[in-house]
Design an enzyme around this catalytic site. Structure first.
Site, mmCIF file in Angstrom:
data_model
loop_
_atom_site.group_PDB
_atom_site.id
_atom_site.type_symbol
_atom_site.label_atom_id
_atom_site.label_comp_id
_atom_site.label_asym_id
_atom_site.label_seq_id
_atom_site.Cartn_x
_atom_site.Cartn_y
_atom_site.Cartn_z
ATOM 1 N N HIS A 1 23.603 -19.017 24.212
ATOM 2 C CA HIS A 1 23.256 -18.770 25.698
ATOM 3 C C HIS A 1 23.507 -19.944 26.487
ATOM 4 O O HIS A 1 23.176 -19.978 27.746
ATOM 5 C CB HIS A 1 21.670 -18.444 25.615
ATOM 6 C CG HIS A 1 21.323 -17.062 24.848
ATOM 7 N ND1 HIS A 1 22.141 -15.817 25.194
ATOM 8 C CD2 HIS A 1 20.652 -16.647 23.720
ATOM 9 C CE1 HIS A 1 21.612 -14.864 24.058
ATOM 10 N NE2 HIS A 1 20.543 -15.349 23.574
ATOM 11 N N HIS B 1 21.990 -10.697 21.131
ATOM 12 C CA HIS B 1 22.045 -10.818 22.293
ATOM 13 C C HIS B 1 23.672 -11.090 22.957
ATOM 14 O O HIS B 1 24.289 -11.583 22.238
ATOM 15 C CB HIS B 1 21.112 -11.954 22.745
ATOM 16 C CG HIS B 1 19.719 -11.779 22.404
ATOM 17 N ND1 HIS B 1 19.238 -12.238 21.224
ATOM 18 C CD2 HIS B 1 18.870 -11.141 22.810
ATOM 19 C CE1 HIS B 1 18.100 -11.934 20.958
ATOM 20 N NE2 HIS B 1 17.666 -11.218 22.186
ATOM 21 N N ASP C 1 25.723 -11.816 17.422
ATOM 22 C CA ASP C 1 24.414 -12.030 17.685
ATOM 23 C C ASP C 1 23.691 -10.643 18.577
ATOM 24 O O ASP C 1 24.773 -9.991 19.254
ATOM 25 C CB ASP C 1 23.911 -13.203 18.545
ATOM 26 C CG ASP C 1 22.549 -13.499 18.688
ATOM 27 O OD1 ASP C 1 22.001 -14.326 17.955
ATOM 28 O OD2 ASP C 1 21.734 -12.784 19.576
ATOM 29 N N ASP D 1 19.692 -11.067 14.427
ATOM 30 C CA ASP D 1 18.918 -10.245 15.067
ATOM 31 C C ASP D 1 19.304 -8.934 15.342
ATOM 32 O O ASP D 1 18.727 -8.144 15.956
ATOM 33 C CB ASP D 1 18.309 -11.012 16.201
ATOM 34 C CG ASP D 1 19.462 -11.714 16.913
ATOM 35 O OD1 ASP D 1 20.710 -11.351 16.516
ATOM 36 O OD2 ASP D 1 19.091 -12.497 18.001
HETATM 37 N N1 Q9C Z 1 10.400 -10.762 23.731
HETATM 38 C C1 Q9C Z 1 18.952 -16.015 20.219
HETATM 39 O O1 Q9C Z 1 19.074 -15.201 19.525
HETATM 40 N N2 Q9C Z 1 13.686 -14.044 25.252
HETATM 41 N N3 Q9C Z 1 18.296 -16.421 21.409
HETATM 42 C C2 Q9C Z 1 13.241 -13.242 24.148
HETATM 43 C C3 Q9C Z 1 11.286 -11.641 23.354
HETATM 44 C C4 Q9C Z 1 14.946 -14.756 24.774
HETATM 45 C C5 Q9C Z 1 17.296 -15.188 21.778
HETATM 46 C C6 Q9C Z 1 11.956 -12.597 24.646
HETATM 47 C C7 Q9C Z 1 15.401 -14.419 23.523
HETATM 48 C C8 Q9C Z 1 16.626 -15.545 23.243
HETATM 49 C C9 Q9C Z 1 20.081 -17.232 20.069
HETATM 50 ZN ZN ZN Z 2 20.093 -13.585 19.615
#
Ligand code: Q9C
Ligand code: ZN
Length: 348
Positions: free
Chosen positions: A166, A202, A200, A289
């Site tokens: 990110h 995301h 991933d 994830d």
């Molecule tokens: N309710 C990676 O997996 N916001 N980053 C999440 C959860 C940010 C995840 C909110 C998630 C970032 C590397």
């Molecule tokens: Zn992620």
């Protein structure tokens, strides 16, 4: 197979993140994640642990702007001074932005508080005393894995934290500070064509940002549709690169609840883009994830699904650096990660 790992990640352990609805909650990216994966890897016969080397600042600055890296390096110490001046009631252990530049704003603030908003895209990247050291060691882990490929290894696993995909050229976000996979991809691409495959949950908006206007690195990103999930602002299917980079970025988006069959069908589309490009090296941004039981994700990939994902990517038969990204179900994180990584360990 070499697993690049350092205990330095423990220096980065922010006490909270601010989630949807303003909820102050324990940060999902915690040191325990690494303990789960290291524990599972120690039960295998193929994992050989090595420490990251020191690559200096040059490969970091080949991806990130100097002013941003300078902020990461010095921001926390500056914040201690500011926090003291702000007085009682301020927690000086966490630097976290509370003001963000609106679109098109260019004014660059001078305070650590201001800069923390300027250089971040959300409330999920708090900076503590050890954050820069941990982030730099994480990037060095990816670079060490890349060097192993250059030395002739067929695959390597950079087991790193904090994650990276990110983080863009000049911003942090989503638990990420330095874009480890992009730093490794940039390092490798002077030695041959490179593809980054990001699986991933995301969208890897940082990686997309970094390589968006150039053809040097093909980026293929399979993730939850950003119309409902973080990072919300990029990762849409119609974003394909710009200028010389047009056609060198692919986003494949998934609906909530996507199961193994649907996931693997979309993965196959991504793998075909990579086959067609015939890269000399593959960097796999791996996040666990996508798992059905992940506390952040909403997909339905099973542990058996991870095994098949690993098999199909390893079957590309391209020298591959696996870089750890997300994955937050600590009961299954070790097993799911081993499923993917060992597909490479047994293939070669
Ligand atoms: N309710 C990676 O997996 N916001 N980053 C999440 C959860 C940010 C995840 C909110 C998630 C970032 C590397
Ligand atoms: Zn992620």
């Amino acid at each position: 197979m070499y697993v690049v790992y350092s205990e330095v990640h423990r220096m980065h352990h922010p006490p909270f993140e601010i989630a949807e609805g303003g909820t102050k909650q324990p940060m999902f990216d915690a040191p325990q994640r690494m303990d789960c994966i290291v524990g599972a890897l120690r039960h295998t016969e193929w994992a050989h642990f090595v420490e990251p080397g020191d690559f200096g600042v040059e490969p970091i600055l080949a991806v990130h702007s100097a002013d941003y890296v300078d902020f990461l390096r010095t921001g926390y110490v500056r914040w201690r001074e500011e926090a003291a001046a702000l007085g009682a009631g301020i927690d000086p252990t966490v630097l976290l932005g509370v003001s963000w530049p609106p679109r098109r704003a260019l004014g660059r603030p001078k305070t650590a508080t201001g800069l923390a908003g300027y250089y971040a895209m959300d409330t999920c990247c708090p900076i503590t005393a050890g954050t820069y050291a941990a982030a730099l060691t994480s990037a060095y882990g990816a670079l060490t894995g890349a060097q192993l490929l250059l030395d002739g290894e067929k695959s390597a696993f950079a087991l790193v934290r904090p994650p990276g995909h990110h983080a863009g050229r000049d911003f942090a976000g989503g638990y990420c500070y330095l874009n480890n996979a992009s730093i490794a991809a940039r390092f490798l691409c002077t030695h041959g064509k490179v593809a980054v495959l990001d699986i991933d949950f995301h969208a890897g908006n940082g990686t997309q940002d970094i390589f968006y206007n150039e053809p040097a690195v093909l980026t293929v990103d399979l993730h939850a549709d950003p119309d409902r999930q973080y990072p919300y602002f990029s990762g849409y299917a119609d974003e394909c690169g710009v200028g010389a980079g047009l056609g060198f970025h692919h986003n494949l988006t998934l609906p909530a609840g996507a199961n193994d069959a649907l996931y693997l069908a979309e993965l196959d589309k991504g793998l075909q883009f990579i086959r067609d490009a015939e890269p000399a090296y593959l960097v796999l941004s791996f996040g666990a994830d996508i798992f059905a039981g992940d506390p952040i994700g909403d997909l339905s990939v099973t542990t058996g699904g991870f095994e098949e994902i690993g098999r199909r990517i390893a079957a590309l038969d391209i020298p591959t650096l696996i870089v750890m990204e997300g994955g937050y179900n600590t009961d299954h994180l070790g097993a799911n990660t081993v499923m993917v990584v060992q597909a490479f360990a047994v293939a070669h």
